[in-house]
Enzyme design. Structure first.
Site, PDB file in Angstrom:
ATOM      1  N   SER A   1       7.368  28.415 165.759  1.00 39.64           N
ATOM      2  CA  SER A   1       8.087  27.255 165.245  1.00 39.64           C
ATOM      3  C   SER A   1       8.491  26.334 166.411  1.00 39.64           C
ATOM      4  O   SER A   1       7.627  25.932 167.188  1.00 39.64           O
ATOM      5  CB  SER A   1       9.300  27.740 164.448  1.00 39.64           C
TER       6      SER A   1
ATOM      7  N   ASP B   1       2.773  28.650 154.845  1.00 39.59           N
ATOM      8  CA  ASP B   1       3.713  27.822 155.616  1.00 39.59           C
ATOM      9  C   ASP B   1       3.450  26.352 155.304  1.00 39.59           C
ATOM     10  O   ASP B   1       2.427  25.800 155.700  1.00 39.59           O
ATOM     11  CB  ASP B   1       3.517  28.105 157.111  1.00 39.59           C
TER      12      ASP B   1
ATOM     13  N   HIS C   1       6.917  29.849 156.166  1.00 33.88           N
ATOM     14  CA  HIS C   1       7.087  29.610 157.597  1.00 33.88           C
ATOM     15  C   HIS C   1       7.722  30.807 158.306  1.00 33.88           C
ATOM     16  O   HIS C   1       7.395  31.117 159.451  1.00 33.88           O
ATOM     17  CB  HIS C   1       7.949  28.361 157.794  1.00 33.88           C
TER      18      HIS C   1
END
Lengths: 194, 373
Positions: free
Chosen positions: B151, B318, B351
């Site tokens: 991320s 995601d 995610h």
């Protein structure tokens, strides 16, 4: 583990300091062999489980589709492109061959020969699409959507003005003579160049 | 609760060198809190820098000092684990602008000693990376075996490759992107507005008061949390099931389990995070666009990173940083001839998959780090 015979031939024929893209590299088996002799090998593979296995083996592999994603590589990015047992599964084999010879001046292309005598006999006598050792899947679920023969491929590269530098024919995993290869080769490996 | 958070002592260094920021402002000195694991080789060649995500911290494999919970990547980092601390010297630093001991909005003003609040300069992902490089200089580590991040951590790993290509052998970028999309910025703006609309925010000067914008921060977390999950994951976990009742209340209590879950997640977050830090770090992410200084050509960012081995991983569920964003990076890397690996893994958790149990990710991380030795 011993390499598949067509891969062993390719691994042997690639010079040790070259840069190579293995298109449809599977779990990276050929790349491992090539790295072992100092080749800078990269891979492109469609199946994520195979890509994961190859990366876990320390190889540089991108998940992608030979039909679409070869376009992402710049001209002459490699010395050799390799397409083993994948040509017959691509949407437009002619365009894939063009792409291979755009990203590298030379390419190895290996494919099962659909004109092998067993297949001819199966069609002639049985009237059915054959299911063989190298082509083990029924017609409705086969990934092999372009049934190419040694002669077909020679015609294609001739029409495109592509040079054939070398050809290997395999029958039952053993080298077969070039004589009557169209009948007798189960498998062919072409080294082509621009 | 914010005051409790700020009472925790973190292991940190204060580097008396100035840090020029992308905004044009300068931090005269930087304090960086960090954790490290595993021994550094004599030749200092086995260092792995782990970059944390937006609300992460340096406690990657240690219990969190505020919550007591195991480190956020304890399943990935440790002896014999994919990032093997028997083999690697693992460093994880709290990012610039955060609230776990590194210089940020809660840091004191050098002149007055009062918390800076909104007087702290706006920072960028590249500023975070420059601060990490200062820490490595301080530790005498000139080159990293790998930079690893998921991320926002992945954004830092990409920024490392763009800024210091000679200082790293490989970069592992998980569930990330080379830019924040309009949709990403939009979700962050909802969170920031929730914080700033909270009367307890007090223009960011809440540190000395008895009030902190916990409601606003909890709402920001709730909105963000939705983006970290997937429809599939939420449906599997909660569906439309009711919470501790058999019939709908026809009111605004948390009738649905998913509501109750989000409220809990939002509130729990305020125990371990500072609202101003949330504003600063989300802003840094929104400004992130690696292609921007290169006339919009992402390949330009990697022009000097040909010798860095990249591994990128995305997850099919995601939708915050979708596979297409990773592919964009891979295409740019291929166009400069960098050795890039990429795979889209299948996982149901959206995610957040990079933090959860995805065995294929473990194999990939171990493989990507093991190579080159």
């Amino acid at each position: 583990m011993a390499l598949r015979p067509d891969l062993a031939i390719i691994a042997d024929a690639v010079p040790s300091t070259s840069r190579v893209l293995d298109v449809g590299c599977g779990d990276g088996e050929l790349m491992v062999a090539l790295r072992g002799k100092g080749v800078d090998a990269r891979g492109l593979e469609i199946d994520p489980a195979n890509v994961t296995a190859a990366i876990a083996r320390g190889q540089s592999v991108v998940q992608g589709d030979a039909n679409r994603d070869l376009a992402d590589y710049p001209d002459d990015a490699f010395d050799y492109a390799i397409l083993s047992q994948t040509l017959q599964t691509t949407e437009r084999p002619d365009r894939v061959v063009d792409e291979l010879l755009r990203i590298a001046p030379r390419a190895f292309v290996s494919f099962p020969n659909f004109a092998h005598w067993r297949i001819r006999l199966a069609l002639l006598w049985g009237g059915r699409m054959p299911v063989t050792r190298l082509l083990p899947v029924a017609w409705y679920e086969t990934p092999n959507i372009h049934h190419v023969t040694v002669s077909d491929f020679r015609d294609l590269v001739r029409a495109k003005g592509i040079a054939v530098e070398r050809v290997w024919h395999l029958s039952g995993d053993k080298p077969a003579s070039d004589a009557a290869a169209s009948w007798r080769a189960e498998h062919a490996i072409f080294l082509i160049s621009r | 609760m914010a005051s409790l958070l700020h009472d925790i002592q973190h292991h940190s260094v204060t580097i008396a060198a100035s840090l020029p920021l992308d905004s044009g402002q300068v931090l005269p000195a930087v304090t960086i809190a960090y954790q490290s694991y595993g021994a550094l080789d004599a030749d200092k060649s086995n260092a792995v820098l782990i970059c944390h995500a937006l609300t992460g911290d340096q406690y990657v494999a240690s219990d969190h000092p505020a919550t007591g919970k195991p480190g956020w990547w304890a399943r990935m980092v440790g002896p014999g684990k994919p990032i093997d601390t028997d083999r690697f010297h693992v460093i994880c630093a709290n990012v610039l602008g955060s609230c776990m001991g590194t210089s940020g909005p809660a840091s004191p003003d050098a002149a007055t000693g009062a918390p800076l609040g909104m007087a702290f300069p706006v920072i960028t992902i590249a500023d975070m990376v420059r601060a990490q490089a200062m820490l490595l200089d301080h530790l005498g580590i000139s080159r990293l075996h790998a930079v690893v991040g998921g991320s926002m951590g992945g954004m830092q790993a990409l920024a490392w490759a763009a800024t210091y290509p000679d200082r790293l052998a490989s970069a592992l970028v998980i569930a990330s992107a080379a830019r924040h999309s309009a949709q990403n910025i939009a979700f962050h703006e909802v969170g920031r507005q929730a914080i700033m609309a909270d009367p307890d925010w007090q223009d960011g000067q809440y540190y000395g008061s008895a009030r902190a914008p916990t409601k606003g921060l909890a709402i920001a977390r709730m909105a963000a949390h939705i983006t970290y999950l997937s429809e599939e994951g939420l449906t599997e976990k909660f569906g439309r099931r009711l919470q501790a009742r058999d019939i709908k209340s026809f009111g605004f209590d948390a009738d649905f389990q998913v509501e109750s879950y989000l409220r809990h997640q939002g509130l729990a977050f305020t125990d371990r995070f500072d609202a101003n830090a949330y504003l600063y770090i989300t802003r840094a992410m929104d400004y992130f666009d690696l292609a921007d200084p290169h006339d919009g050509r992402l390949a330009g960012a990697f022009a000097n990173a040909k010798d860095v081995r990249f591994t990128l991983v995305s997850f099919d569920t995601d939708w915050l940083y979708p596979t297409s964003e990773s592919r964009r990076v891979v295409q740019a890397l291929q166009s400069v001839g960098a050795a890039a690996s990429f795979v889209e893994l299948s996982a149901p958790f959206g995610h957040d998959s990079f933090l959860l149990d995805v065995p294929a990710l473990d194999r990939l991380v171990a493989g990507a780090l093991g190579s080159g030795f």
